[in-house]
Design a protein around this motif. Structure first.
Motif, short mmCIF file in Angstrom:
data_model
loop_
_atom_site.label_atom_id
_atom_site.label_comp_id
_atom_site.label_asym_id
_atom_site.label_seq_id
_atom_site.Cartn_x
_atom_site.Cartn_y
_atom_site.Cartn_z
N GLN A 1 -0.45 -3.49 -7.70
CA GLN A 1 0.04 -3.75 -6.36
C GLN A 1 0.74 -2.52 -5.78
O GLN A 1 0.56 -2.19 -4.60
CB GLN A 1 1.02 -4.93 -6.38
CG GLN A 1 0.37 -6.24 -6.82
CD GLN A 1 -0.75 -6.66 -5.88
OE1 GLN A 1 -0.62 -6.58 -4.66
NE2 GLN A 1 -1.87 -7.10 -6.44
N LEU A 2 1.55 -1.83 -6.57
CA LEU A 2 2.30 -0.69 -6.05
C LEU A 2 1.38 0.49 -5.73
O LEU A 2 1.71 1.32 -4.87
CB LEU A 2 3.36 -0.26 -7.07
CG LEU A 2 4.50 -1.27 -7.29
CD1 LEU A 2 5.42 -0.81 -8.41
CD2 LEU A 2 5.30 -1.47 -6.01
N ARG A 3 0.25 0.59 -6.40
CA ARG A 3 -0.67 1.68 -6.11
C ARG A 3 -1.20 1.59 -4.68
O ARG A 3 -1.54 2.60 -4.06
CB ARG A 3 -1.82 1.65 -7.12
CG ARG A 3 -2.84 2.78 -6.95
CD ARG A 3 -3.89 2.73 -8.04
NE ARG A 3 -3.30 3.03 -9.35
CZ ARG A 3 -4.00 2.94 -10.49
NH1 ARG A 3 -5.25 2.50 -10.46
NH2 ARG A 3 -3.43 3.25 -11.62
N MET A 4 -1.29 0.41 -4.12
CA MET A 4 -1.78 0.24 -2.75
C MET A 4 -0.84 0.90 -1.75
O MET A 4 -1.27 1.26 -0.65
CB MET A 4 -1.91 -1.25 -2.43
CG MET A 4 -2.89 -1.99 -3.34
SD MET A 4 -2.82 -3.78 -3.11
CE MET A 4 -3.23 -3.91 -1.38
N PHE A 5 0.43 1.06 -2.12
CA PHE A 5 1.41 1.66 -1.22
C PHE A 5 1.83 3.06 -1.68
O PHE A 5 2.76 3.64 -1.11
CB PHE A 5 2.65 0.77 -1.12
CG PHE A 5 2.33 -0.64 -0.73
CD1 PHE A 5 2.12 -0.99 0.60
CD2 PHE A 5 2.22 -1.64 -1.69
CE1 PHE A 5 1.83 -2.29 0.96
CE2 PHE A 5 1.93 -2.94 -1.33
CZ PHE A 5 1.73 -3.27 0.00
N GLY A 6 1.22 3.56 -2.72
CA GLY A 6 1.59 4.86 -3.25
C GLY A 6 2.97 4.89 -3.86
O GLY A 6 3.64 5.94 -3.84
N ALA A 7 3.41 3.77 -4.41
CA ALA A 7 4.77 3.67 -4.96
C ALA A 7 4.73 3.38 -6.45
O ALA A 7 5.53 2.58 -6.97
CB ALA A 7 5.54 2.59 -4.22
N GLU A 8 3.80 4.03 -7.16
CA GLU A 8 3.67 3.76 -8.59
C GLU A 8 4.93 4.08 -9.38
O GLU A 8 5.20 3.51 -10.44
CB GLU A 8 2.51 4.56 -9.18
CG GLU A 8 1.14 4.18 -8.65
CD GLU A 8 0.73 5.04 -7.46
OE1 GLU A 8 1.66 5.56 -6.78
OE2 GLU A 8 -0.46 5.19 -7.21
N VAL A 9 5.75 5.01 -8.85
CA VAL A 9 6.95 5.41 -9.58
C VAL A 9 7.93 4.26 -9.74
O VAL A 9 8.77 4.25 -10.66
CB VAL A 9 7.61 6.61 -8.87
CG1 VAL A 9 8.22 6.17 -7.53
CG2 VAL A 9 8.67 7.24 -9.76
#
Length: 383
Positions: A199-207
């Motif tokens: 889910q976070l990869r969709m917003f570029g927030a993998e960190v």
């Protein structure tokens, strides 16, 4: 050699008087399990069949020493008198002998109604469970009160408590549970990180995977997973061990010796699990965060140092205390459910199996309910 059992019939009352030494293995000068004792019991039993006998009185004034062999003889004669409907008087026996004989005869007869009438229907089953709930609530409340009183006696040093039992419980609840807690916590951290990364990869927030896994494990998931694992591993063990002791009448033996079974059996297990569950929850938190680190390094190309730094920066101290409170409550819930079902178990293998199953089910339900209550409370007070 004198007759170990003498009978005298006066006005319809048959007096059975024992004398000498009644001890297992005694053959000369006494009774025990020798031929003289067995013959005397047979003669006394034949005397019970006399038509003019209306009551039986037992006397042990001339007994010099006794053990279970004399109790077995008296119990056999008491059962024979009960079959004829004769009144039995044991008032002339010593207090300890009266108490043991009363305990031996107080086992209630259990009638299997389901075998006579067949399996109950749905409405009958639901109605029976509903009507039984007030009694169950009363028994649970009484058991919790007994444990609380036992804790109070421990604080003032008057509990029938063994330190070795506590150390054994600490080892069984703590060190022995590390392998299964390590595996399940590591896999849970992997799952949380994997699902969160999608889910976070969709917003570029993998960190922020590190923050997600860290907060989830420390605040709720680590303690809940630890509690469920201990419910299936330790709570079931408590119910099986104490239930087996009930089936073998070992709990009755403790009561006979004047030892409180709650102090001796329940208290060490409750303390052991209540102490070790928070420590295991902290260990589960670390293993879960480590599992998330594996996914982050393998799938998201996040450096382990950056992952751990992000995780710890987002874990507030209040989250740690909330997680520890969850774990402490779960320790009490699991231990009380396991010990309660064991103490309430029947006296056969099937009853022990049902008690073990009920302990696991009740523990898991208790964990879920207590988690909901604690979460609502801390949400209301904004923590």
């Amino acid at each position: 050699m004198n007759t170990p059992l003498r009978t005298e019939l006066v006005d319809g009352v048959l007096t059975v008087a024992a004398s000498g030494v009644w001890a297992t293995g005694v053959s000369a000068g006494g009774a025990g399990e020798g031929a003289a004792g067995s013959t005397a019991v047979d003669e006394a039993e034949r005397a019970l069949r006399i038509q003019s006998v209306r009551a039986v009185s037992f006397c042990a004034d001339e007994v010099e020493g006794w053990d279970s062999s004399l109790l077995a003889a008296f119990l056999r004669l008491m059962n024979a008198a009960a079959e004829r409907g004769l009144a039995v008087d044991i008032g002339r026996l010593p207090e300890g002998m009266r108490r043991l004989l009363t305990l031996a005869r107080e086992v209630p007869a259990r009638v299997q109604k389901t075998e006579e009438r067949g399996d109950p229907g749905l409405f009958e089953l639901v109605g029976g469970k509903t009507l039984a709930m007030p009694g169950i609530a009363l028994h649970v409340t009484a058991f919790v009160g007994e444990v609380a009183c036992s804790l109070g006696r421990l604080c003032i040093g008057r509990a029938s408590f063994s330190g070795r039992d506590l150390w054994r419980a600490l080892r069984e609840c703590g060190v022995d549970a590390l392998p299964i807690v390590s595996l399940t916590s590591l896999l849970l951290g992997l799952i949380l990180a994997f699902v969160g990364a999608i889910q976070l990869r969709m917003f570029g927030a993998e960190v922020y995977v590190a923050a997600l896994v860290g907060v989830a494990m420390v605040r709720v998931m680590g303690p809940v997973l630890t509690g469920i694992v201990l419910a299936g591993r330790t709570g079931a063990s408590f119910a099986a061990i104490i239930g087996s002791m009930q089936a073998n009448e070992e709990v009755d033996a403790l009561i006979t010796f004047g030892i409180d079974p709650v102090d001796f059996l329940v208290l060490p297990r409750v303390l052991g699990l209540a102490i070790m569950t928070p420590l295991l929850a902290v260990y589960a938190d670390v293993m879960g965060i480590a599992g998330g680190c594996v996914v982050s390094a393998a799938m998201l190309d996040i450096a382990p140092s950056a992952y751990w730094d992000n995780a710890f920066r987002n874990i507030a101290p209040s989250y740690v205390w909330i997680g520890l409170l969850h774990a402490l409550v779960f320790g009490f819930v699991v231990s009380l459910c396991g010990c309660y079902q064991g103490m309430r178990s029947g006296r056969n293998a099937e009853a022990v199996g049902r008690a073990t199953t009920a302990a696991v089910v009740n523990s898991i339900v208790g964990i879920i309910v207590s988690t909901s209550i604690i979460t609502v409370i801390f949400t209301v007070i904004d923590l």
